[in-house]
Design a protein around this motif. Structure first.
Motif, PDB file in Angstrom:
ATOM      1  N   ALA A  42       0.842  -1.208   0.000  1.00 26.51           N
ATOM      2  CA  ALA A  42       0.000   0.000   0.000  1.00 26.51           C
ATOM      3  C   ALA A  42       0.873   1.253   0.000  1.00 26.51           C
ATOM      4  CB  ALA A  42      -0.928  -0.010   1.211  1.00 26.51           C
ATOM      5  N   SER A  43       1.961   1.218   0.729  1.00 29.37           N
ATOM      6  CA  SER A  43       2.884   2.355   0.770  1.00 29.37           C
ATOM      7  C   SER A  43       3.576   2.548  -0.578  1.00 29.37           C
ATOM      8  CB  SER A  43       3.919   2.123   1.876  1.00 29.37           C
ATOM      9  OG  SER A  43       4.910   3.106   1.846  1.00 29.37           O
ATOM     10  N   LEU A  44       4.045   1.459  -1.174  1.00 29.36           N
ATOM     11  CA  LEU A  44       4.710   1.542  -2.479  1.00 29.36           C
ATOM     12  C   LEU A  44       3.761   2.064  -3.556  1.00 29.36           C
ATOM     13  CD1 LEU A  44       6.739  -1.815  -2.520  1.00 29.36           C
ATOM     14  CD2 LEU A  44       7.635   0.494  -2.118  1.00 29.36           C
ATOM     15  N   ALA A  45       2.491   1.706  -3.459  1.00 31.66           N
ATOM     16  CA  ALA A  45       1.501   2.108  -4.472  1.00 31.66           C
ATOM     17  C   ALA A  45       1.298   3.614  -4.523  1.00 31.66           C
ATOM     18  CB  ALA A  45       0.177   1.398  -4.209  1.00 31.66           C
ATOM     19  N   THR A  46       1.734   4.334  -3.508  1.00 34.51           N
ATOM     20  CA  THR A  46       1.555   5.790  -3.480  1.00 34.51           C
ATOM     21  C   THR A  46       2.715   6.544  -4.136  1.00 34.51           C
ATOM     22  OG1 THR A  46       2.629   6.097  -1.325  1.00 34.51           O
ATOM     23  CG2 THR A  46       0.242   5.618  -1.323  1.00 34.51           C
ATOM     24  N   LEU A  47       3.766   5.832  -4.539  1.00 40.22           N
ATOM     25  CA  LEU A  47       4.924   6.507  -5.124  1.00 40.22           C
ATOM     26  C   LEU A  47       4.560   7.168  -6.455  1.00 40.22           C
ATOM     27  CD1 LEU A  47       7.724   3.919  -4.307  1.00 40.22           C
ATOM     28  CD2 LEU A  47       7.233   6.092  -3.155  1.00 40.22           C
ATOM     29  N   SER A  48       4.939   8.431  -6.587  1.00 39.24           N
ATOM     30  CA  SER A  48       4.555   9.224  -7.763  1.00 39.24           C
ATOM     31  C   SER A  48       5.145   8.704  -9.064  1.00 39.24           C
ATOM     32  CB  SER A  48       4.944  10.684  -7.556  1.00 39.24           C
ATOM     33  OG  SER A  48       6.350  10.811  -7.414  1.00 39.24           O
ATOM     34  N   ILE A  49       6.251   7.971  -9.000  1.00 39.96           N
ATOM     35  CA  ILE A  49       6.871   7.454 -10.227  1.00 39.96           C
ATOM     36  C   ILE A  49       5.915   6.521 -10.978  1.00 39.96           C
ATOM     37  CG2 ILE A  49       8.017   5.433  -9.207  1.00 39.96           C
ATOM     38  CD1 ILE A  49       9.630   7.809 -11.772  1.00 39.96           C
ATOM     39  N   LEU A  50       4.987   5.904 -10.261  1.00 40.13           N
ATOM     40  CA  LEU A  50       4.015   5.012 -10.909  1.00 40.13           C
ATOM     41  C   LEU A  50       2.995   5.787 -11.736  1.00 40.13           C
ATOM     42  CD1 LEU A  50       3.460   2.541  -7.959  1.00 40.13           C
ATOM     43  CD2 LEU A  50       4.623   2.031 -10.113  1.00 40.13           C
ATOM     44  N   ASP A  51       2.831   7.075 -11.438  1.00 38.47           N
ATOM     45  CA  ASP A  51       1.905   7.918 -12.200  1.00 38.47           C
ATOM     46  C   ASP A  51       2.569   8.581 -13.392  1.00 38.47           C
ATOM     47  OD1 ASP A  51      -0.337   7.516 -10.488  1.00 38.47           O
ATOM     48  OD2 ASP A  51       0.538   8.934  -9.064  1.00 38.47           O
ATOM     49  N   ALA A  52       3.888   8.657 -13.387  1.00 38.03           N
ATOM     50  CA  ALA A  52       4.617   9.320 -14.470  1.00 38.03           C
ATOM     51  C   ALA A  52       4.560   8.456 -15.724  1.00 38.03           C
ATOM     52  CB  ALA A  52       6.066   9.556 -14.056  1.00 38.03           C
ATOM     53  N   HIS A  53       4.276   9.102 -16.854  1.00 34.77           N
ATOM     54  CA  HIS A  53       4.267   8.372 -18.124  1.00 34.77           C
ATOM     55  C   HIS A  53       4.422   9.352 -19.274  1.00 34.77           C
ATOM     56  CE1 HIS A  53       0.094   9.652 -18.824  1.00 34.77           C
ATOM     57  NE2 HIS A  53      -0.112   9.352 -17.555  1.00 34.77           N
ATOM     58  N   PRO A  54       4.965   8.870 -20.388  1.00 31.73           N
ATOM     59  CA  PRO A  54       5.125   9.741 -21.553  1.00 31.73           C
ATOM     60  C   PRO A  54       3.772  10.176 -22.105  1.00 31.73           C
ATOM     61  CG  PRO A  54       6.336   7.666 -21.827  1.00 31.73           C
ATOM     62  CD  PRO A  54       5.478   7.532 -20.616  1.00 31.73           C
ATOM     63  N   VAL A  55       3.775  11.303 -22.795  1.00 31.65           N
ATOM     64  CA  VAL A  55       2.557  11.776 -23.457  1.00 31.65           C
ATOM     65  C   VAL A  55       2.079  10.679 -24.402  1.00 31.65           C
ATOM     66  CG1 VAL A  55       1.630  13.486 -25.069  1.00 31.65           C
ATOM     67  CG2 VAL A  55       3.257  14.185 -23.291  1.00 31.65           C
ATOM     68  N   GLY A  56       0.815  10.383 -24.356  1.00 30.69           N
ATOM     69  CA  GLY A  56       0.240   9.361 -25.218  1.00 30.69           C
ATOM     70  C   GLY A  56       0.152   7.989 -24.570  1.00 30.69           C
TER      71      GLY A  56
END
Length: 157
Positions: A42-56
C-alpha cells in the motif's frame, strides 16, 4: 543401564531434538507474506513514479501488487499502453526517475533497461521497467513500471 544414564541420554536426545526442530519451527512461523507486506504494498503504491508516463501513454487497469513468499519481496506495478520507440520510453523514465531522486546503479551506461534505487522511509526501494513480448523490438505497445522492496529493503534489481 542405570536410571541416571538413561535420564541423561533422554535429556540429551530431547535437547538435540529441540535444537534441530526450533529453526524449522521458526522458519515455518516466518515463511510467507504477512499483513506487514500488504502495508508495504500500500505504501509503495503511493509513489509518484508510478503515475509518471510519456505523453500518449494510457494507464491500464489499476495498480497491481504481489509478494513473493520465499523472499518476501513486494512488487507494485502499473501497466501502460503506448506505441513508441522503446528507447523513448527508457529515456523518459531515466529522466523522470533522476529528477525524482532515484539513483541508477554505478555501472549504468544510460542505454540498457532501467534499474534505479531510492530510499523511501529508510527502506531501499527499486524501480524497473518491463516490456512484454516486444522486449527485443524497436517499438513497444505496452510496458510496466515496477517498484519493489522488502521489509528489510531491496528488491530484484
Amino acid at each position: 543401564m542405570e536410571r541416571w544414564v538413561i535420564a541423561v541420554l533422554a535429556a540429551a536426545c530431547i535437547g538435540w531434538g529441540a535444537l534441530l526442530v526450533a529453526p524449522i519451527a521458526l522458519l515455518a512461523l516466518t515463511y510467507g507474506c504477512t499483513a506487514d507486506d500488504d502495508r508495504l504494498a500500500a505504501s509503495l503504491a503511493t509513489l509518484s513514479i508510478l503515475d509518471a508516463h510519456p505523453v500518449g501513454a494510457t494507464p491500464q487497469e489499476g495498480r497491481s501488487s504481489h509478494c513473493e513468499n520465499d523472499d518476501r519481496i513486494t512488487t507494485v506495478q502499473q501497466a501502460y499502453l503506448l506505441s513508441a520507440p522503446r528507447a523513448d520510453v527508457l529515456s523518459f523514465y531515466r529522466e523522470v526517475a533522476i529528477k525524482d531522486g532515484w539513483t541508477p546503479p554505478p555501472n549504468d551506461d544510460g542505454e540498457g533497461l532501467i534499474c534505479f534505487a531510492k530510499s523511501v522511509g529508510g527502506r531501499e526501494v527499486e524501480l524497473s521497467l518491463g516490456f512484454s513480448d516486444a522486449m527485443r523490438e524497436e517499438h513497444v505497445d505496452g510496458y510496466e513500471v515496477y517498484v519493489e522492496s522488502s521489509l528489510d529493503g531491496g528488491g530484484w534489481c
